[in-house]
Design a protein around this motif. Sequence first.
Motif, short mmCIF file in Angstrom:
data_model
loop_
_atom_site.label_atom_id
_atom_site.label_comp_id
_atom_site.label_asym_id
_atom_site.label_seq_id
_atom_site.Cartn_x
_atom_site.Cartn_y
_atom_site.Cartn_z
N SER A 1 -47.88 -27.20 -25.25
CA SER A 1 -48.37 -28.57 -25.30
C SER A 1 -49.50 -28.76 -26.31
O SER A 1 -49.83 -29.89 -26.65
CB SER A 1 -48.84 -29.03 -23.92
N SER A 2 -50.09 -27.65 -26.79
CA SER A 2 -51.17 -27.77 -27.78
C SER A 2 -51.25 -26.52 -28.65
O SER A 2 -51.10 -25.41 -28.16
CB SER A 2 -52.51 -28.01 -27.08
N VAL A 3 -51.47 -26.76 -29.95
CA VAL A 3 -51.54 -25.67 -30.92
C VAL A 3 -52.73 -25.92 -31.85
O VAL A 3 -52.93 -27.04 -32.32
CB VAL A 3 -50.26 -25.57 -31.78
N LEU A 4 -53.49 -24.86 -32.10
CA LEU A 4 -54.60 -24.91 -33.04
C LEU A 4 -54.31 -23.91 -34.15
O LEU A 4 -53.99 -22.75 -33.88
CB LEU A 4 -55.91 -24.54 -32.34
N PHE A 5 -54.43 -24.36 -35.40
CA PHE A 5 -54.30 -23.48 -36.56
C PHE A 5 -55.69 -23.28 -37.15
O PHE A 5 -56.44 -24.25 -37.33
CB PHE A 5 -53.39 -24.11 -37.62
N VAL A 6 -56.05 -22.02 -37.44
CA VAL A 6 -57.39 -21.71 -37.93
C VAL A 6 -57.30 -20.83 -39.18
O VAL A 6 -56.56 -19.85 -39.20
CB VAL A 6 -58.23 -20.97 -36.86
N CYS A 7 -58.08 -21.21 -40.21
CA CYS A 7 -58.22 -20.37 -41.39
C CYS A 7 -59.71 -20.32 -41.75
O CYS A 7 -60.55 -20.71 -40.95
CB CYS A 7 -57.34 -20.85 -42.55
N GLY A 8 -60.02 -19.86 -42.92
CA GLY A 8 -61.42 -19.66 -43.30
C GLY A 8 -62.24 -20.94 -43.37
O GLY A 8 -63.31 -21.03 -42.78
N MET A 9 -61.75 -21.95 -44.11
CA MET A 9 -62.55 -23.17 -44.31
C MET A 9 -61.81 -24.46 -43.95
O MET A 9 -62.30 -25.55 -44.27
CB MET A 9 -63.02 -23.25 -45.76
N ASN A 10 -60.65 -24.37 -43.32
CA ASN A 10 -59.87 -25.55 -42.94
C ASN A 10 -59.62 -26.45 -44.16
O ASN A 10 -59.67 -27.66 -44.07
CB ASN A 10 -60.57 -26.33 -41.83
N ALA A 11 -59.35 -25.80 -45.28
CA ALA A 11 -59.13 -26.55 -46.51
C ALA A 11 -57.71 -26.41 -47.06
O ALA A 11 -57.24 -27.31 -47.75
CB ALA A 11 -60.13 -26.10 -47.58
N ILE A 12 -57.03 -25.28 -46.75
CA ILE A 12 -55.72 -25.06 -47.36
C ILE A 12 -54.67 -24.71 -46.31
O ILE A 12 -53.81 -25.52 -45.98
CB ILE A 12 -55.78 -23.95 -48.44
N ARG A 13 -54.72 -23.50 -45.80
CA ARG A 13 -53.64 -23.01 -44.93
C ARG A 13 -53.56 -23.74 -43.60
O ARG A 13 -52.48 -24.18 -43.19
CB ARG A 13 -53.79 -21.50 -44.73
N SER A 14 -54.66 -23.85 -42.88
CA SER A 14 -54.59 -24.48 -41.56
C SER A 14 -54.28 -25.97 -41.62
O SER A 14 -53.50 -26.45 -40.80
CB SER A 14 -55.84 -24.18 -40.73
#
Length: 151
Positions: free
Chosen positions: A15-28
């Motif tokens: 029901s919920s997904v969080l994507f995390v990367c280094g600066m939340n600028a590209i991948r996430s």
Amino acid sequence: MSGSVERPAARTGLSSVLFVCGMNAIRSPMAEAIARSLLPPGVYVTSAGVRLGERDPFVDAVLAEQGLDLGHKRPQRLDDLEDSYFDLIVTMAPEAHHAVLDATGTESVEVEFWPMPDPSVATGSRDQIMGSYREVRDRIAARIRERLLAP
């Protein structure tokens, strides 16, 4: 129903997904936009970074090629999220993975590491750089389809 897009179902119980990367600028943010387009509307999807970054115009360009956009979304830090519970947290860089594991501690949350290259280190012509961003976008989309959509 005319004009509606049929979306596949999400994996059971998601029901919920969080994507995390280094600066939340590209991948996430790419993953967030792609997941929002593929998962059912009832699945809450967001993204964050370990540190605060700046929005990357190449991300907007490669998402637009797929008819996707981030809207007015700006990069945000993991520590600044209003919601703290997610069924699944996907980390896309080693730094993000370690930060999430430290932050979640003993919480009952599934954390998965999907290592993705950082296309911002690409050099060359604009077309070559865009190619690096497209490759990451396509890898993220394939992984979301493989892991998050019901078979």
